[in-house]
Design an enzyme around this catalytic site. Structure first.
Site, short mmCIF file in Angstrom:
data_model
loop_
_atom_site.label_atom_id
_atom_site.label_comp_id
_atom_site.label_asym_id
_atom_site.label_seq_id
_atom_site.Cartn_x
_atom_site.Cartn_y
_atom_site.Cartn_z
N SER A 1 32.46 27.56 48.11
CA SER A 1 33.18 26.49 47.75
C SER A 1 32.42 25.12 48.15
CB SER A 1 34.50 26.26 48.35
OG SER A 1 35.01 25.14 47.89
N TYR B 1 40.88 27.54 55.20
CA TYR B 1 40.13 28.12 53.96
C TYR B 1 38.72 27.58 54.12
CZ TYR B 1 39.03 27.47 48.87
OH TYR B 1 38.24 27.60 47.64
N1 LIG Z 1 39.45 26.39 41.93
C1 LIG Z 1 38.67 25.54 42.67
O1 LIG Z 1 38.34 24.55 42.60
C2 LIG Z 1 37.60 26.42 43.37
C3 LIG Z 1 36.70 25.43 44.12
C4 LIG Z 1 35.88 26.28 44.89
C5 LIG Z 1 35.91 27.44 45.09
N2 LIG Z 1 36.83 28.28 44.41
C6 LIG Z 1 36.96 29.77 44.64
O2 LIG Z 1 36.91 30.53 43.41
C7 LIG Z 1 37.52 31.83 43.49
C8 LIG Z 1 38.39 31.97 42.43
O3 LIG Z 1 39.52 30.87 42.24
P1 LIG Z 1 40.18 30.26 41.17
O4 LIG Z 1 40.43 28.72 41.50
O5 LIG Z 1 39.76 30.96 39.86
O6 LIG Z 1 41.70 31.12 41.52
P2 LIG Z 1 42.60 32.02 40.93
O7 LIG Z 1 43.72 32.08 41.69
O8 LIG Z 1 42.78 31.66 39.38
O9 LIG Z 1 41.93 33.41 40.83
C9 LIG Z 1 41.86 34.20 42.11
C10 LIG Z 1 41.91 35.74 41.62
O10 LIG Z 1 41.66 36.09 42.84
C11 LIG Z 1 42.71 37.44 42.88
N3 LIG Z 1 42.86 37.98 44.31
C12 LIG Z 1 43.42 37.11 45.37
N4 LIG Z 1 43.56 37.97 46.40
C13 LIG Z 1 43.09 39.17 46.08
C14 LIG Z 1 42.69 40.50 46.83
N5 LIG Z 1 42.94 40.41 48.07
N6 LIG Z 1 42.09 41.59 46.11
C15 LIG Z 1 41.62 41.22 44.90
N7 LIG Z 1 41.89 39.95 43.93
C16 LIG Z 1 42.58 39.13 44.73
C17 LIG Z 1 44.01 36.84 42.37
O11 LIG Z 1 44.83 37.75 42.08
C18 LIG Z 1 43.27 35.89 41.28
O12 LIG Z 1 43.29 36.53 40.18
C19 LIG Z 1 37.97 31.58 44.98
O13 LIG Z 1 37.23 32.25 45.66
C20 LIG Z 1 38.17 30.31 45.16
O14 LIG Z 1 38.13 30.06 46.50
C21 LIG Z 1 37.73 27.71 43.57
#
Ligand SMILES: NC(=O)c1ccc[n+]([C@@H]2O[C@H](COP(=O)([O-])OP(=O)(O)OC[C@H]3O[C@@H](n4cnc5c(N)ncnc54)[C@H](O)[C@@H]3O)[C@@H](O)[C@H]2O)c1
Ligand SMILES: [Zn+2]
Length: 678
Positions: free
Chosen positions: A555, A568
């Site tokens: 991130s 986080y």
């Molecule tokens: N959305 C953003 O702006 C953003 C920014 C920086 C980083 N990220 C990172 O991107 C990744 C995806 O985020 P997103 O925004 O698509 O969120 P999201 O919630 O849409 O997707 C995350 C997925 O991870 C799964 N998950 C959670 N805990 C889990 C576990 N213990 N085992 C298996 N699966 C698990 C959830 O069920 C979900 O389907 C994350 O690591 C997040 O930190 C997102």
């Protein structure tokens, strides 16, 4: 409007092709003759519609048919230059096409056009090939079918075989079809129904005869110690040896794998005669084009340890390659195409099952299906007589046939991630789902792993069938569950090349509000979770010896310090440093480890929808629905970041374009100066 003759042909083909007892996948072809008005002369013209090259009878549609003029096809017999130059006739078929001609005519077109019957079926049924490959197949044909089915000695498919069958039909007006030695069956009829009935009668009569007359143990007595392991043990052993086997099978070029532990395979490997029969190889041209002339067979009992099994496979593989090279050298003529690789496409492991390989999952799966067909053929032939496949020189002529080579040369260029097997965690939603979709679109096989099996399977089904994407359940913070996920990946596609640590969740809280449970949950899923996934995956990558990629979805927050984000952002920094540590450690195995730093990906993100968005909006003092635009406005490019943009970064990191890049993070944030990497 569809010509009724064509409609009946398509329906008959679908019925015959859908039942695996009648023919192997994509094997065989059917035809019908009839008339249509020639738009040029306004007069009736006699045509033959025949299944074209490629495609499967079970799903054949009108567009899969080649359409040829019968007068011109028949005229070809006058210019036929003889067996030595029979291949030239395939090009001549193009001059017989009617209108645009439909699908490309196959090598079997002559058999259909030249036989004087309105409807013809050529099929590869296991029961029919069992008779066709029995040492006394000719006598058996007489005994089973009397004079209604005629024996045709082995001949490579082509114009001459068409002429032979036409002559046989003419000389035997009572016959309804023939057994083609070493190969399959052909049946005919004056109506579509009659042809179908004759095909089914030959197939079922052969099967019934085999069932009634077979000796009790066609593959010989049970071989002590070679019986099937119990299912859980068998699958665990298969998963443990699969990476090594895929690595060996990919020595010349990378392959996707398929694992089969059906009763047919396990029974065959548990019987005394299996080494002799496996060495004889497959017979039907369709079979060995996909399975290679013979499989690689492990010569250890089921109880052999994983270590001993792997050690022995590594000894057998160079021997297999030498033997294949020798087969090529013995048979190749100066004009033969170059050797296409000496690795096995079928690997048999007693007590465990069969690993089959191909340039994609469907090809690997079908190779396995064809070897099961070959096992059925061997069982039938050995039950009545002795299995006697066509000889090696003939197999070589088919395998390295100029026409077959031309077909391979016409194949479209593979996609950039073809043969690569990807595992994406947290891929049922948001960024992970976009990554899985993109990797699949670029040619990879993908495993979608997430907390909910149902959602993982739903996401997989949206991307494609089980040859492209499968869904598995995992909690990445659970060591045993992570191992089970990697095992499931290896059993689904044969191995693993590309791992994306994407699973995550986010709780926006001040330091004083952050509970130990909040801290632990985020660290368990993202820091410990990606450590567990990387560790289990790296073991596979190292054993395969094919390099690989590990990508972390870290991130912007791994470098940027903002308020209300202690747990986080700290864990994102942990993940970011895992990238550098593992890049340093795994480089010697050819494994690249890189990261993506997204920011502000609101659309489609479960993290934002699940409360984080509302909290961040409150922190910044904007409406939650405006958050995506708010994030865009504070970027240098003033553009909203979507999950697809993160997916493109993952693809680029894993594509051949960035083959010399490891330890890197790519920001996907539309430009946030405070998070610039330095
Ligand atoms: N959305 C953003 O702006 C953003 C920014 C920086 C980083 N990220 C990172 O991107 C990744 C995806 O985020 P997103 O925004 O698509 O969120 P999201 O919630 O849409 O997707 C995350 C997925 O991870 C799964 N998950 C959670 N805990 C889990 C576990 N213990 N085992 C298996 N699966 C698990 C959830 O069920 C979900 O389907 C994350 O690591 C997040 O930190 C997102
Ligand atoms: Zn055939």
């Amino acid at each position: 409007m569809t010509n009724p003759t064509v409609a009946a042909l398509v329906e008959r083909s679908n019925r015959l092709g859908r039942d695996p007892k009648n023919t192997n996948y994509a094997g065989g072809n059917t035809s019908a003759k009839g008339t249509e008005v020639d738009p040029v002369t306004g007069e009736d013209v006699e045509l033959v519609w025949v299944k074209g090259s490629g495609g499967d009878l079970g799903t054949l549609t009108e567009s899969g048919l080649a359409v040829l003029r019968l007068d011109r096809m028949r005229a070809l017999t006058k210019v036929y230059p003889g067996i030595e130059r029979e291949d030239e006739m395939v090009a001549a078929f193009d001059y017989c096409l009617h209108g645009k001609g439909g699908a490309a005519p196959s090598i079997d077109t002559a058999m259909h056009g030249l036989v004087d019957a309105a409807h013809v079926d050529h099929l590869h049924p296991d029961s029919g090939i069992a008779i066709a490959t029995a040492a006394d197949g000719e006598a058996l044909t007489k005994e089973i079918f009397g004079d209604q089915v005629v024996w045709v000695p082995w001949r490579r498919p082509g114009f001459q075989l068409g002429l032979d069958i036409a002559a046989i039909k003419e000389a035997n007006p009572q016959a309804v079809g023939c057994i083609l030695g070493g190969h399959g069956i052909t049946a005919w009829g004056e109506t579509s129904e009659e042809s179908e009935q004759n095909s089914l009668w030959i197939i079922d009569t052969a099967a019934a005869y085999i069932a009634e007359h077979t000796k009790p143990e066609p593959f010989g007595p049970a071989l002590e110690g070679y019986g099937a392991l119990p299912e859980a043990e068998r699958r665990a052993k298969a998963a443990a040896i699969a990476p090594t086997i895929r690595g060996l099978a990919s020595t010349d070029k990378p392959m996707v794998g398929h694992f089969t532990d059906s009763a047919e395979v396990l029974d065959f490997l548990a019987s005394a005669e299996h080494p002799r029969l496996a060495a004889l190889g497959t017979s039907c041209p369709d079979h060995f084009l996909r399975t290679k002339v013979k499989p690689m067979l492990l010569d250890l009992p089921a109880s052999a340890s994983v270590e001993d099994t792997i050690a022995r496979l590594k000894e057998l593989h160079p021997a297999y390659r030498e033997e294949y090279q020798a087969y090529y050298d013995r048979n190749a003529a100066p004009e033969s195409p170059a050797i296409r690789g000496a690795d096995p496409l079928i690997v048999l492991v007693p007590g465990v099952g069969m690993f089959s390989f191909g340039k994609d999952k469907q090809t690997a799966r079908v190779a396995g299906e064809f070897y099961v067909n070959a096992i059925n053929v061997m069982r039938g032939a050995e039950g009545l007589s002795t299995y006697a496949p066509i000889d090696e020189a003939e197999k070589f002529r088919i395998e390295y046939w100029a026409l077959e080579e031309a077909k391979l040369q016409r194949m479209p260029k593979p996609k950039p991630l073809a043969t690569r097997i990807a595992l994406v965690t947290g891929a049922a939603s948001g960024i992970g789902k976009a990554i899985a979709t993109k990797l699949a679109a670029e040619g990879a096989c993908v495993v979608i792993a997430d907390l909910s099996l149902e959602k993982a399977q739903e996401a997989a089904a949206e991307i494609g069938g089980s040859d492209v994407a499968v869904g598995v359940q995992v909690d990445v913070s659970d060591e045993a569950a992570v191992q089970a996920m990697v095992d499931a990946t290896v059993l689904a596609f044969g191995g693993l090349d590309l791992v994306v640590n994407n699973a995550g969740l986010s709780l926006s809280k001040t330091l004083l509000e952050t509970t130990v449970a909040d801290w632990d949950l985020q660290h368990d899923v993202m820091a410990k979770g990606s450590f567990l996934v990387s560790r289990a995956a790296a073991k596979v990558l190292i054993e395969q010896e094919l390099g690989g990629d590990i990508v972390y979805i870290s991130s912007k927050n791994s470098v940027f310090a903002g308020p209300n984000n202690i747990a986080y952002s700290a864990v994102k920094a942990d993940q970011a440093h895992q990238v550098r540590l593992l890049a340093a450690e795994l480089g010697e195995h050819g494994i690249k480890v890189n990261g993506v730093n997204p920011d502000g990906v609101v659309a489609g993100s479960g993290i934002f929808a699940g409360g984080w968005g509302a909290q961040r909006a409150a922190v910044y003092g904007v409406e939650e629905s405006e958050l995506g635009k708010f994030y865009a406005q504070r970027t240098l490019l003033k553009q909203e970041v979507l999950p697809e943009h993160c997916a493109q970064a993952v693809f680029v990191l894993c594509s051949p374009e960035l083959s010399r890049t490891t330890g890197l993070h790519i920001p996907v944030d539309s430009g946030v100066a405070a998070a610039f990497l330095r």
